[in-house]
Each structure stands twice: as structure tokens, then as C-alpha cells.
Design a protein around this motif. Structure first.
Motif, PDB file in Angstrom:
ATOM      1  N   PRO A 137       0.853  -1.209   0.000  1.00  0.00           N
ATOM      2  CA  PRO A 137       0.000   0.000   0.000  1.00  0.00           C
ATOM      3  C   PRO A 137       0.876   1.242   0.000  1.00  0.00           C
ATOM      4  CG  PRO A 137      -0.866  -1.618   1.533  1.00  0.00           C
ATOM      5  CD  PRO A 137       0.451  -2.161   1.045  1.00  0.00           C
ATOM      6  N   PRO A 138       0.601   2.193  -0.879  1.00  0.00           N
ATOM      7  CA  PRO A 138       1.546   3.296  -1.099  1.00  0.00           C
ATOM      8  C   PRO A 138       1.580   4.345  -0.012  1.00  0.00           C
ATOM      9  CG  PRO A 138      -0.391   3.571  -2.462  1.00  0.00           C
ATOM     10  CD  PRO A 138      -0.530   2.245  -1.798  1.00  0.00           C
ATOM     11  N   ALA A 197      -3.516  -0.071 -10.233  1.00  0.00           N
ATOM     12  CA  ALA A 197      -2.375   0.323  -9.400  1.00  0.00           C
ATOM     13  C   ALA A 197      -1.670  -0.898  -8.842  1.00  0.00           C
ATOM     14  CB  ALA A 197      -2.846   1.241  -8.269  1.00  0.00           C
ATOM     15  N   ALA A 198      -2.452  -1.862  -8.366  1.00  0.00           N
ATOM     16  CA  ALA A 198      -1.881  -3.075  -7.790  1.00  0.00           C
ATOM     17  C   ALA A 198      -1.158  -3.924  -8.817  1.00  0.00           C
ATOM     18  CB  ALA A 198      -2.985  -3.901  -7.122  1.00  0.00           C
ATOM     19  N   HIS A 199      -1.537  -3.773 -10.080  1.00  0.00           N
ATOM     20  CA  HIS A 199      -0.948  -4.585 -11.142  1.00  0.00           C
ATOM     21  C   HIS A 199       0.008  -3.759 -12.000  1.00  0.00           C
ATOM     22  CE1 HIS A 199      -3.195  -8.451 -10.815  1.00  0.00           C
ATOM     23  NE2 HIS A 199      -3.934  -7.674 -10.031  1.00  0.00           N
ATOM     24  N   GLY A 200       0.774  -2.889 -11.353  1.00  0.00           N
ATOM     25  CA  GLY A 200       1.882  -2.249 -12.024  1.00  0.00           C
ATOM     26  C   GLY A 200       1.761  -0.764 -12.272  1.00  0.00           C
ATOM     27  N   LEU A 201       0.552  -0.231 -12.301  1.00  0.00           N
ATOM     28  CA  LEU A 201       0.404   1.192 -12.621  1.00  0.00           C
ATOM     29  C   LEU A 201       0.866   2.068 -11.472  1.00  0.00           C
ATOM     30  CD1 LEU A 201      -0.527   3.127 -14.844  1.00  0.00           C
ATOM     31  CD2 LEU A 201      -2.844   3.023 -13.894  1.00  0.00           C
ATOM     32  N   GLY A 202       0.702   1.577 -10.248  1.00  0.00           N
ATOM     33  CA  GLY A 202       1.084   2.364  -9.082  1.00  0.00           C
ATOM     34  C   GLY A 202       0.052   3.414  -8.748  1.00  0.00           C
ATOM     35  N   PHE A 203       0.087   3.886  -7.506  1.00  0.00           N
ATOM     36  CA  PHE A 203      -0.940   4.799  -7.027  1.00  0.00           C
ATOM     37  C   PHE A 203      -0.967   6.108  -7.807  1.00  0.00           C
ATOM     38  CE2 PHE A 203      -2.349   8.341  -4.430  1.00  0.00           C
ATOM     39  CZ  PHE A 203      -3.566   7.893  -3.952  1.00  0.00           C
ATOM     40  N   GLY A 248     -10.061   7.135   3.712  1.00  0.00           N
ATOM     41  CA  GLY A 248      -8.859   6.316   3.608  1.00  0.00           C
ATOM     42  C   GLY A 248      -8.224   6.498   2.245  1.00  0.00           C
ATOM     43  N   ASP A 249      -7.390   5.537   1.876  1.00  0.00           N
ATOM     44  CA  ASP A 249      -6.756   5.551   0.559  1.00  0.00           C
ATOM     45  C   ASP A 249      -7.847   5.603  -0.511  1.00  0.00           C
ATOM     46  OD1 ASP A 249      -5.680   4.684  -1.930  1.00  0.00           O
ATOM     47  OD2 ASP A 249      -4.092   3.576  -0.929  1.00  0.00           O
ATOM     48  N   PRO A 250      -7.814   6.604  -1.407  1.00  0.00           N
ATOM     49  CA  PRO A 250      -8.892   6.742  -2.396  1.00  0.00           C
ATOM     50  C   PRO A 250      -9.104   5.525  -3.283  1.00  0.00           C
ATOM     51  CG  PRO A 250      -7.567   8.740  -2.320  1.00  0.00           C
ATOM     52  CD  PRO A 250      -6.851   7.726  -1.478  1.00  0.00           C
ATOM     53  N   LEU A 251      -8.079   4.696  -3.470  1.00  0.00           N
ATOM     54  CA  LEU A 251      -8.195   3.572  -4.396  1.00  0.00           C
ATOM     55  C   LEU A 251      -8.483   2.251  -3.699  1.00  0.00           C
ATOM     56  CD1 LEU A 251      -5.305   4.342  -6.935  1.00  0.00           C
ATOM     57  CD2 LEU A 251      -7.661   5.190  -6.887  1.00  0.00           C
TER      58      LEU A 251
END
Length: 873
Positions: free
Chosen positions: A445-446, A783-789, A826-829
């Protein structure tokens, strides 16, 4: 004494298992969630002979002699996931046909999922990559009695070998009521066409089964008395129903509406069978009755309501309400409705709705095993149980967590480190070995949690009428710059007046204040069917596809845009403030798209840009609708149409040069504007060859090109980059049942962004359930699969605004821009994060704290005299 006796028995059992198989493995250092309520962090688990020998605190578990030890520090171990409602191996993937619904008649008691199950179907390996180890494979819901389900472990190559059936637990019997069986047979002019007839047919079959059972009971009594009677005639249709009455088979009942749920409960009470309610969409209306009955609810959770009328009252709080009422809750995928890879993500939605995390874990492990009466073997990590477990990269319900390994009976069936196996998790499993499939390692988690700062003393919360107020947040994601910790955004007269750290900021006197953990700019759905394709899927709310002909440049999204469509309010409640609404996939030239607000009552006032683009469809979706039966036929017709438009454009210009009057031509003017580069061509396509075709057309006719979906864009990324074409990329969890989408990758957006191709995320088109994806959550998966937050958030905001040419007003939190702001807890994503408020044009248009809990069905018929509000999701 009993406790010590139980411990001694476990110790003896562990010793026996180790003696039987010395190849013990110790998994040490991971956080172990057992699903029994016990967590060990760090923990250790000993596996031998396909069984869990011991599990506990790492300091107390010793490594047996000659055992192998595996260090899993920093990882999380959970029990193997149990999916109580799945059609994998029956609905073949990809596009291998429907072997789940036998529709030659409404009563199909004798058919067996066993005889349709393809153990080699890719869907089984896909499920393994999502951590699923056991599943209830069921016939579909077309029939009042659909057939016999099969409980299987997802290992092996024979349905009988995979089966978990025992004489005492033979599996399930699928039944259904409501719209599905009504629609299939009533649509043919056959029975059942009403709910009354559905229930009558089911009751009739069980009455026959009771009589059949009585015949066999009398026969056995005579045998026991020493007589030699002739046995009753075996009736294969009655056998499974008799097994239900004998308690050796469980009824799994597809039912959505509250009245239909009550019908199932009446049948349960009348015939005394064991019941699992499958779906239970409106279960929140009849909580007490379900709790009293003792039935288990296997709940299907999706991203958005709709697809059919029965599912419009979907709430992510329903699971929590059932749990609070004392109902045992289970969560399923109904794959292919939800891809098996995303079962944990689905359960996270229930966590967002208030279900405790421990209960959510049990809902996909222990409770699910109990619903199938398999909890003596599976569902939790306890000594003596089967060694079915999953190694995760992080916490089970974080969007950033990936399944690293899946084990069944102690044997690895999925390993993310294996290049071939990882393709079942990220996509591309059908590509040949020489094709490079972009893969990215799991990420943590970023951002750490940032609690919402307190508002100044005595500050009021802004209402929908406030023209000036301040937003304070633990983390301000400006997008255009670095995030600001403990920041403020001053909103005045619909614009952002100021953005800065809170320290040193002077709050305007008596200005209202609203607080959040994190804030972002308003989110943009860059390619959507909402609201042209409405929630209920009836003619009255379907405006996306024109049925006559193939070329419709004169169609305007504005003329089909329904401000009262409930899906708009659902999107708004998820932080989406702008939606690029596009005509559908049926027509080669689908019409003119527009960029609109998700809040408002008048499409004119909601319009941000129209026309936004002319939408073209090529590939399978556009074939056979009057524009050509083949790809070459479609493109031939399209080239002629564009060529004719070029001729029209030249003739029009000649007339204008001569000062002559030019009459409007609705079918030609939009294409002339396209060729004049006054607006772009949005070519929607999946396959790489179709994307290449669009590139050729753009070179031939010199128009500005954008891509929608771009499922196989990763295969031609260099060509796309060279042509400088942006991609409004498909939703990350896009379903790949269509052969054109077979190579859907969860890493597609990441790879395109890595190649510096402009990327925005869209929700795409969903014809059934869910009715629409939610781009906020799709961005989390990306994001979790490479794009990032950071890149994922940009794809929802500033990058999308740039592609859509509205970045001068939208897409970032900067002074002078339109005050579109989304507030989160929380984290928007993250899947579990709530949108707590949404600000559009400097007005608070959604506030979770005050939003009424009004059923969507009622809101659908609102007059919308007052500004629309949204459900509290």
C-alpha cells in the motif's frame, strides 16, 4: 481435563501424520489468519501428508527433524477460499459455450453439473490464481429446478476425482425463482410465466418426491421383515429430490427479491430441507425471517446495481445487516458474473459496507465450507484439516494485495513466480509462449493512513447551499504536484481559491469546514455507457445502440442522456464527477459522445463538452448489423463513408468560398468536422489487428485518433506510441468471455503508461450484472498490477482531463480550477474506503453523513424537483 485430553489427541495425531510422511514443510514467519478467530503474527504452520499438522505462534512451533522450512516473513497466509456459487468449467472460457443451463424444460432434477464440468477449462486455473481451492459448481438459474451441483477441489483432471461427494453429503440441488425461469419459459409462451407457477412446479416436484420416498421406505420395511418385494421403479428425476429430503443434499436456491426469498423459506419449512439462499439481493428486507429459518445466505456482491430489475436494490451494507441479524453470511463470485480471481476484492466490498474483517474472511472460508457441510475438512487452518491455503502479499482485503501461491492438499497449484502460471492471474494465458506479457511485482500500500484532522472549534459543516467553505484533509492529492500532508483547500464561488498546508492558513471568518482523511480532484470516467445504457436493461432505459443500419454520425449522446438515471448517482457517490458518455458497441459509426456532469437535472447544464468525439466500432461487436459481415466488409463500408464525407467536405468548402449558402446535413457535417480535425475519432476495439486497422484509417483520412478499450494495445504499443494516440483503456477487471477480449491483461494500463502512451481509465460497457464498473476501484486494481498509485490517480483525473481537453478546468486541485473535490476516509483507491463527500462546482452535492438510505427502486421514479442525492454506499 477435557482441554488436556484434546491437546493430547492433537499431539498424537500430529505425531502420526509426521510418522506417516516425513516430508514435512514448515511455513514460518507469515501472519497467519486461521479463520477461527485466532491470528498468529508471526506464525508457523507445519504441513505433512496433505494435512495441517500444527499451526501457531512461530516461537512455539518447532521444526521437525528432516523437515523443509520456508521463510514467509512479511507475507500473509489464509485458508483456501471456498466459492459457494460458481459456474467455472460449465460456462467455458473463453467463449467455449454454455453447458450450465439445460433449457429443454423447466424441471431438470436429473441433470448433473458433473456431466458438464470440463476439468481442463482455463477458468479453473484462473480461480486457483485468485486463491480459490474449493467450489460449488452449479447449473445455471434458467430452471425452477436446474440440476445437481458438484462440490469440488480445484485440482485434478477428472470431475469424479475432484468431487468431494460422500454418501452423507452428495452435493447440492440448484433451484431458482423470480425473473430467470419466468423469462426463459414465459418468453416462449410456456410455463412458468409467473412466480405463482414457479412455486407450484417446485412444490409439485417435492410432493412427488415425498411419495417416491415413501415407496422406497415401505420397500425397505418389507425387506427388513424378511419379505421379497419387487423394488419400486427407479426415477432419476426423483432420486436427487429424495436425497434432499433425506438431508444428504443441500438446496442452493437462486433468489433475489424479498418476496422470492420468502417463497424459498416457505418451501424449506414445508419440506424440511437444508437451504442456502444464493444471491439474496433484497435479504435486508426480510432479515428476521431468514434468521428464524436458520438458512445461510451466499451473497453475490457486484460493483453497481442493475442488469435486471431484481438486482436494482443492491447495497454493499446487506452482508453486514445479515450478519448483525444473526444470519450466517457467505460471499460468492457467481463466476462469470465476478471473476474468481477477485473473490477477496468482492469480500472487501462487504467490509466497506460494515462487515467485520474477521467475518468477511470467514464468509469466503469457514462459513462457506459450513454452507457446503465440508467444514470438517476445509475452511480454516487447524491441525488435521486439509492443507488448503493461500499465501498473500499483504492483508486480505487491501486492493494492493496479490495472491502469491495457492495450495491444495499441501501441493502448489498456483505460483505467481512461474511465468506460465502468472498469466492466469494477470491475463494472456492463451498467448503463445513467445509472446511477452507485461508482468509487475506486487506492491505494498503506497500511503500510510492519515486521520482526518479536526475542524476548527465551532466550525459548521457546509451544506449544499454554501458558496464558500474550507476542506481540511490529512492528505491532499493535488495530482499536479506533490501530496500535501495536513492540507487545506479553500473553495469560493465554485472555484478553488487556495491550496496549501494547513499551517499558516487563516480560515475565513465563519466559513464552514468539512474534513476528510484524504481528498482528490473529482474523478473522470473517460469512457462509459452510463447513462445511455441504464440500470434496469429494459427498452425504456436503453439508448446506447441504434438498431437500424450501421452508420449513424448524426446520433448525439445528449439526446439520449437521462439526468435521472440512478447509475449516475451511484457513480457520483463513488467520486466520479465527470463521465464521458458514449454511444454503444453495435454500430460501426455509433454517434457523437459527450462529456457530462454526474450531478444535475438538466442535460444542458450538465454538459461540459459536446460533441466530445465521434465514436467508431470495429471488430466483432460491429459485425453483422448492416455494415458488413466480416472485418474487411465493415472497413470497406467505413472507408466509403469517410471518402464520401471527404467529397462532401470539399464541395461544402467550395460553396462557402463562393459565398453560397450551405444547408446543414446531419449525416455528413459531423464527419466533415472530423476530417477538419474539429473533434477526434474514438475508435473502440479490442484486438491488436483492429487497432492497427484504425491506425491505417487515420493515416489515410488524416483525422485525430483516440482508442477506446484497447484490450490488446500492449501488443502494438510501439505503433500506438509512434502515432501519439491516447488510450481510454478498458476496466482492469473486464470480463474476458468474449473471444475478442481473451487477452485482457490487468497490466495493460501499466504497460501503456510505461511506454509513455497517454492513458485514462474507463468503465466500458457491461450488458448484464454488474451494470457498470466503477473506475475508482478499477484504478485500484490497475495500481496493484503495475500502474502504481500516482499514475492510477492521474489516469482518473489530470491525464484523463488532458486527453479529453478539459485540463484547463478539471483534473487537479489548483487555484482557479473548478472546485470538483472528492473526500475519503482512507486511501482513495482502496476497495474498503468510503467516499464521504463529493463537491461539484463548489457545492457539496453528496455527503455520506446525511445521505438518505432510500432504495434505488424508489429513487428511479423520482421527479428530481430537488437536487439529486445519492445512496450511502
Amino acid at each position: 481435563m477435557r482441554i488436556w485430553g484434546a491437546m493430547l489427541a492433537l499431539a498424537m495425531m500430529a505425531g502420526n501424520l509426521l510418522a506417516a510422511d516425513q516430508s514435512a514443510i514448515v511455513y514460518r514467519g507469515a501472519k497467519i489468519l486461521t479463520a477461527t478467530g485466532q491470528t498468529y503474527d508471526p506464525g508457523a504452520m507445519i504441513v505433512s501428508g496433505g494435512k495441517v499438522v500444527a499451526v501457531g505462534d512461530s516461537k512455539r512451533i518447532e521444526t521437525p527433524k528432516d523437515a523443509t522450512e520456508i521463510d514467509l516473513a512479511g507475507k500473509v497466509i489464509i485458508p483456501g477460499l471456498v466459492d459457494t456459487h460458481s459456474h467455472i468449467g460449465l460456462f467455458g472460457r473463453p467463449g467455449a459455450g454454455n453447458d450450465a443451463n439445460e433449457t429443454t424444460g423447466p424441471v431438470q432434477s436429473s441433470v448433473r453439473a458433473l456431466d458438464s464440468l470440463n476439468p481442463f477449462d482455463p477458468s479453473i486455473r484462473i480461480a486457483q490464481s485468485g486463491g480459490v481451492t474449493t467450489a460449488n459448481i452449479m447449473p445455471g438459474s434458467a430452471n425452477v429446478i436446474g440440476g445437481q451441483t458438484i462440490y469440488i477441489k480445484l485440482n485434478g483432471h477428472s470431475p469424479t476425482a475432484m468431487s468431494l461427494a460422500t454418501p452423507e453429503n452428495l452435493g447440492g440441488l440448484k433451484m431458482a425463482n423470480g425473473d430467470n425461469p419466468k423469462g426463459v419459459y414465459g418468453g416462449r409462451g410456456q410455463s412458468p410465466a409467473t412466480r405463482m407457477k414457479v412455486a407450484a412446479m417446485q412444490r409439485s416436484e417435492f410432493l412427488k418426491a415425498q411419495q417416491y420416498r415413501e415407496k422406497w421406505s415401505k420397500y425397505r420395511e418389507k425387506l427388513a421383515a424378511g419379505e421379497s418385494p419387487d423394488p419400486p421403479t427407479v426415477d432419476l428425476a426423483m432420486e436427487p429430490l429424495m436425497e434432499v429430503l433425506d438431508g444428504r443434499r443441500t438446496v442452493h436456491f437462486h433468489t433475489h427479491r424479498a418476496d422470492d426469498i420468502l417463497s424459498t423459506l416457505r418451501l424449506k419449512e414445508e419440506f424440511g430441507f437444508e437451504l442456502v439462499i444464493q444471491h439474496g439481493t433484497e435479504a435486508f428486507k426480510v432479515l428476521d425471517q431468514i434468521a428464524k429459518s436458520g438458512a445461510i445466505v451466499s451473497h453475490t456482491i457486484v460493483d453497481s446495481p442493475g442488469g435486471k430489475p431484481e438486482t436494482i436494490e443492491w447495497y454493499d451494507e446487506t452482508a453486514a445487516m445479515l450478519n448483525e441479524a444473526g444470519v450466517k453470511i457467505v460471499i460468492n463470485t457467481d463466476d462469470p458474473v465476478t471473476d474468481s480471481r477477485f473473490l477477496l476484492r468482492t469480500a472487501a466490498t462487504a467490509v466497506r459496507g460494515g462487515l467485520p474483517e474477521e467475518t468477511a474472511l470467514r464468509a469466503v472460508t469457514l462459513h462457506a465450507a459450513q454452507a457446503m457441510r465440508l467444514d470438517a475438512k476445509i475452511g480454516s487452518l487447524e491441525a488435521g484439516k486439509d492443507a488448503d491455503f493461500v499465501v498473500l502479499s499483504g492483508e486480505p482485503f487491501s486492493i494492493y494485495t496479490r495472491v502469491l501461491q495457492t495450495y491444495i492438499n499441501g501441493e502448489s497449484v498456483f505460483d505467481l513466480r512461474d511465468g506460465e502460471e502468472q498469466r492466469y492471474q494477470i491475463g494472456g494465458f492463451a498467448l503463445n509462449a513467445s509472446t511477452e506479457v507485461p508482468f509487475y511485482e506486487p506492491i505494498a500500500p503506497p500511503t500510510a493512513a492519515h486521520p482526518a484532522p479536526k475542524a476548527p472549534k465551532n466550525a459548521k459543516r457546509p451544506d449544499g447551499a454554501a458558496a464558500e467553505f474550507v476542506v481540511v484533509a490529512g492528505l491532499v492529492h493535488t495530482v499536479s504536484g506533490e501530496p500535501i500532508k495536513n492540507g487545506v483547500v479553500h473553495v469560493k464561488d465554485g472555484k478553488i481559491a487556495h491550496v496549501s498546508p494547513r499551517k499558516g492558513f487563516e480560515f475565513p471568518k465563519e466559513a464552514p469546514v468539512i474534513e476528510a482523511s484524504a481528498i482528490t480532484p473529482g474523478l473522470i470516467d473517460a469512457y462509459s455507457s452510463v447513462p445511455l445504457s441504464g440500470m434496469i436493461n429494459i427498452d425504456a432505459d436503453q439508448e446506447a445502440d441504434e438498431k437500424g443500419g450501421a452508420m449513424h454520425p448524426d446520433l448525439r449522446a445528449t439526446d439520449g442522456f437521462n439526468p435521472a438515471e440512478p447509475l449516475l448517482r451511484h457513480l457520483l457517490a463513488n467520486g466520479i464527477t465527470l463521465v464521458h458518455s458514449c454511444p454503444g458497441r453495435r454500430n460501426v459509426i455509433a454517434g457523437q459522445s459527450g462529456l457530462y456532469r454526474t450531478h444535475g437535472t438538466d442535460v444542458t447544464e450538465m454538459t461540459v463538452r459536446f460533441p466530445q468525439a465521434i465514436v467508431f466500432n470495429i471488430g466483432n461487436a460491429a459485425k453483422g448489423h448492416g455494415g458488413g459481415d466480416t472485418r474487411m466488409g465493415v472497413i470497406s463500408g467505413l472507408r466509403k463513408t469517410l471518402s464520401d464525407a471527404g467529397n462532401f467536405r470539399r464541395d461544402r468548402q467550395k460553396k462557402l468560398d463562393k459565398g453560397e449558402t450551405v444547408e446543414p446535413d446531419m449525416s455528413k457535417d459531423p464527419l466533415a468536422d472530423l476530417l477538419d480535425k474539429k473533434l477526434p475519432a474514438l475508435f473502440v476495439a479490442d484486438r491488436a489487428d483492429d487497432l492497427q486497422t484504425a491506425l491505417r484509417l487515420s493515416e489515410e483520412f488524416h483525422f485525430d485518433l483516440q482508442f477506446g478499450l484497447g484490450t490488446e494495445a500492449f501488443r502494438v504499443a510501439e505503433m500506438i506510441k509512434q502515432a501519439n494516440v491516447p488510450v481510454l483503456v478498458h476496466p482492469t477487471q473486464q470480463k474476458n468471455g468474449d473471444l475478442s477480449k481473451i487477452n485482457t491483461l490487468t497490466t495493460n494500463a501499466a504497460y501503456l503508461a510505461e511506454k509513455e502512451i497517454p492513458v485514462a481509465l474507463g468503465s466500458g460497457f457491461e450488458g448484464y450484472v454488474p451494470k457498470s464498473f466503477v473506475v475508482r476501484l478499477e484504478a485500484g486494481l490497475a495500481a496493484a498490477h503495475g500502474l502504481g498509485f500516482e499514475k492510477a490517480l492521474k489516469a482518473l483525473t489530470l491525464d484523463a482531463a488532458k486527453i479529453l481537453k478539459v485540463d484547463d478546468r478539471f483534473g487537479s486541485l489548483e487555484a482557479g480550477k473548478v472546485a470538483d473535490i472528492v473526500l475519503y476516509d482512507g486511501d482513495p483507491l482502496e476497495q474498503t474506503t468510503h467516499v464521504v463527500a463529493v463537491i461539484v462546482d463548489g457545492k457539496v452535492v453528496y455527503d455520506r453523513a446525511t445521505a438518505p438510505k432510500v432504495p434505488l427502486a424508489e429513487r428511479f421514479y423520482e421527479t428530481l424537483v430537488s437536487p439529486p442525492c445519492c445512496l450511502s454506499f
